[in-house]
Design a protein around this motif. Structure first.
Motif, mmCIF file in Angstrom:
data_model
loop_
_atom_site.group_PDB
_atom_site.id
_atom_site.type_symbol
_atom_site.label_atom_id
_atom_site.label_comp_id
_atom_site.label_asym_id
_atom_site.label_seq_id
_atom_site.Cartn_x
_atom_site.Cartn_y
_atom_site.Cartn_z
ATOM 1 N N ALA A 132 0.795 -1.317 0.164
ATOM 2 C CA ALA A 132 -0.100 -0.083 0.108
ATOM 3 C C ALA A 132 0.826 1.390 -0.118
ATOM 4 C CB ALA A 132 -0.883 -0.017 1.336
ATOM 5 N N TRP A 133 0.424 2.533 -0.541
ATOM 6 C CA TRP A 133 0.924 3.484 -0.467
ATOM 7 C C TRP A 133 2.374 3.814 -1.269
ATOM 8 C CZ3 TRP A 133 -2.651 7.058 0.590
ATOM 9 C CH2 TRP A 133 -3.474 6.371 1.907
ATOM 10 N N LYS A 134 2.632 2.732 -2.253
ATOM 11 C CA LYS A 134 4.058 2.865 -2.675
ATOM 12 C C LYS A 134 3.859 3.502 -4.211
ATOM 13 C CE LYS A 134 5.954 -0.146 0.320
ATOM 14 N NZ LYS A 134 4.782 -0.250 1.121
ATOM 15 N N GLU A 135 2.652 3.782 -4.675
ATOM 16 C CA GLU A 135 2.680 4.389 -6.048
ATOM 17 C C GLU A 135 3.537 4.096 -7.198
ATOM 18 O OE1 GLU A 135 0.210 6.460 -7.481
ATOM 19 O OE2 GLU A 135 -0.951 5.719 -5.735
ATOM 20 N N ALA A 136 4.380 4.847 -7.629
ATOM 21 C CA ALA A 136 5.426 4.407 -8.657
ATOM 22 C C ALA A 136 6.603 3.651 -8.379
ATOM 23 C CB ALA A 136 5.823 5.900 -9.317
ATOM 24 N N GLU A 137 6.688 3.711 -6.971
ATOM 25 C CA GLU A 137 7.752 2.917 -6.597
ATOM 26 C C GLU A 137 7.607 1.376 -6.221
ATOM 27 O OE1 GLU A 137 11.165 4.442 -5.020
ATOM 28 O OE2 GLU A 137 10.516 4.820 -7.084
ATOM 29 N N THR A 138 6.271 1.268 -6.526
ATOM 30 C CA THR A 138 5.668 -0.297 -5.955
ATOM 31 C C THR A 138 6.486 -1.475 -6.693
ATOM 32 O OG1 THR A 138 3.470 0.505 -5.947
ATOM 33 C CG2 THR A 138 3.609 -1.943 -6.382
ATOM 34 N N HIS A 145 -4.900 3.197 -3.491
ATOM 35 C CA HIS A 145 -4.099 3.001 -2.350
ATOM 36 C C HIS A 145 -2.860 2.109 -2.686
ATOM 37 C CE1 HIS A 145 -6.856 4.059 1.129
ATOM 38 N NE2 HIS A 145 -6.453 5.467 0.488
ATOM 39 N N TYR A 146 -3.419 1.540 -3.776
ATOM 40 C CA TYR A 146 -2.212 0.446 -4.360
ATOM 41 C C TYR A 146 -1.924 0.429 -5.833
ATOM 42 C CZ TYR A 146 -3.331 -2.195 -0.006
ATOM 43 O OH TYR A 146 -3.365 -2.481 1.220
ATOM 44 N N PHE A 147 -1.136 -0.280 -6.431
ATOM 45 C CA PHE A 147 -0.581 0.111 -7.946
ATOM 46 C C PHE A 147 -0.280 -1.412 -8.193
ATOM 47 C CE2 PHE A 147 2.557 1.063 -11.290
ATOM 48 C CZ PHE A 147 1.682 0.808 -12.350
ATOM 49 N N GLU A 148 -1.454 -2.182 -8.339
ATOM 50 C CA GLU A 148 -1.442 -3.521 -8.378
ATOM 51 C C GLU A 148 -0.449 -3.997 -9.657
ATOM 52 O OE1 GLU A 148 -4.975 -6.929 -7.650
ATOM 53 O OE2 GLU A 148 -5.049 -5.743 -9.569
ATOM 54 N N ALA A 149 -0.592 -3.499 -10.608
ATOM 55 C CA ALA A 149 0.280 -3.896 -11.871
ATOM 56 C C ALA A 149 1.612 -3.654 -11.540
ATOM 57 C CB ALA A 149 -0.132 -3.108 -12.975
ATOM 58 N N GLY A 150 2.029 -2.754 -10.698
ATOM 59 C CA GLY A 150 3.432 -2.472 -10.304
ATOM 60 C C GLY A 150 3.876 -3.959 -9.445
ATOM 61 N N VAL A 151 3.255 -4.543 -8.570
ATOM 62 C CA VAL A 151 3.594 -5.845 -8.092
ATOM 63 C C VAL A 151 3.498 -6.755 -9.000
ATOM 64 C CG1 VAL A 151 2.328 -7.499 -6.544
ATOM 65 C CG2 VAL A 151 2.266 -5.286 -6.131
#
Length: 281
Positions: free
Chosen positions: A22-28, A51-57
Motif C-alpha cells: 500500500a501507498w507505494k505508487e510509482a515505487e511499487t 492506495h495500491y498499484f497492483e500492476a506494479g506488483v
C-alpha cells in the motif's frame, strides 16, 4: 527464502511474513522487487488504485520469475476486492453492474495485473457499511466463494472488520475464512476480540500497521527496556511478538536493510513475560 517459516492454512503452505504494498505508487515495482530479493515470498496488494498499484506488483513478480529468482509456485500473492466507496475514479469494474459482476471484473483485472492464472488469497477489503453486513456483502461474498469453487482462488479472507461483522461472516460463509486482516492497535489489546474469533474459527489473523498505529505505545520505557536487553530494534521485537501471538504480520518498509532485519525477527524467541509486557501495553 526456502528456509523461511511457513504456516499451514487449510492444507496450503503460507509464508509466515508478508510484504505490504500500500501507498507505494510509482515505487511499487522497485520496492516489491527489493522485498523479493530480501527473501519475502508473500506479497499483499489490492485492486484499489487509490492506495495500491497492483500492476506494479505484477511487474516485479514477472521480473523475479524471468530472472530465475523464484517461481510462481514459490510465491504467495494476495489481493483484494474493494467496494466503490473505497476507490477513486480508477475503478476496476463497472460500478453500475451488480456486485457479482463487479467481483468477477475486478478479479479478472487482478489476474491480468499480476500476470497469473490464480490468486493464493482473495480478500474482501472491508464490508460495505461500518456496521453489520448488508445484502451487498452477502452477494459479494458468494461471488468470492464461487472463485474458490472454480479453482481460481485458493483461500479467502476479510479485512477491516469489527468482531460483530466477523462473527456474521463466519455464519454466512460456506467456504472457511482463512484470513482476517485488520489494522492492529495495542490499545485494544492488539485487536483482542477479533483475534479470539479467529482462533475459535481456525482463521489466521493478519496484522497491519503494527508499528505506525502504535507509535506512542512502542516508545514507552517498558518496550525500550526489552529492546535494550535483547539487543534488537523495535520492529524486530514487534514482529516477533506478533508471530508469538499467532499473527501473520505485514511490513511495508521501503528500506532494504529493514526488510532483511524484519525477516530476521522470525528467529527471535520471546519469553512469556516479555510477551505479556507487550500485550498489556
Amino acid at each position: 527464502m526456502a528456509d523461511a517459516p511457513t504456516l499451514t492454512v487449510q492444507g496450503h503452505s503460507v509464508p509466515a511474513f508478508m510484504y505490504g504494498t500500500a501507498w507505494k505508487e510509482a515505487e511499487t515495482s522497485r520496492l516489491t522487487s527489493l522485498a523479493l530479493d530480501a527473501g519475502f515470498r508473500a506479497i499483499d496488494t489490492a485492486n484499489q488504485r487509490r492506495h495500491y498499484f497492483e500492476a506494479g506488483v505484477g511487474e516485479a513478480v514477472k521480473a523475479a520469475i524471468d530472472a530465475g529468482k523464484t517461481t510462481r509456485e514459490q510465491l504467495f500473492l494476495q489481493t483484494k476486492f474493494t467496494y466503490a466507496r473505497g476507490q477513486d475514479h480508477r475503478l476496476p469494474y463497472d460500478p453500475r453492474a451488480d456486485f457479482t459482476t463487479q467481483v468477477e471484473q475486478s478479479f479478472a483485472s487482478s489476474l491480468e495485473h499480476l500476470g497469473t492464472t490464480y490468486v493464493d488469497s482473495f480478500v474482501l477489503h472491508g464490508p460495505e457499511s461500518g456496521r453489520g453486513l448488508t445484502p451487498a456483502d452477502r452477494e459479494t461474498w458468494r461471488a468470492m466463494e464461487a472463485l474458490i469453487k472454480a479453482g481460481k482462488v485458493r483461500l479467502l479472507g476479510v479485512s477491516n472488520v469489527s468482531s460483530e461483522q466477523l462473527a456474521a461472516f463466519y455464519e454466512l460463509s460456506s467456504v472457511p475464512i482463512a484470513f482476517v486482516q485488520n489494522r492492529c492497535f495495542a490499545r485494544s489489546g492488539w485487536d483482542r476480540e477479533v483475534r479470539a474469533l479467529c482462533r475459535a474459527n481456525g482463521s489466521i489473523y493478519q496484522g497491519f500497521s503494527l508499528l505506525t498505529a502504535n507509535d506512542r505505545e512502542l516508545r514507552t520505557p517498558r518496550v525500550r527496556a526489552i529492546v535494550e536487553r535483547l539487543g534488537v530494534d523495535v520492529p524486530q521485537l514487534v514482529f516477533a511478538f506478533a508471530r508469538t501471538l499467532g499473527m501473520l504480520p505485514l511490513t511495508g518498509t521501503s528500506d532494504p536493510d529493514h526488510m532483511r532485519q524484519d525477516l530476521e525477527s522470525q528467529s527471535l524467541e520471546l519469553s512469556a513475560a516479555d510477551v505479556d509486557a507487550i500485550e498489556t501495553l
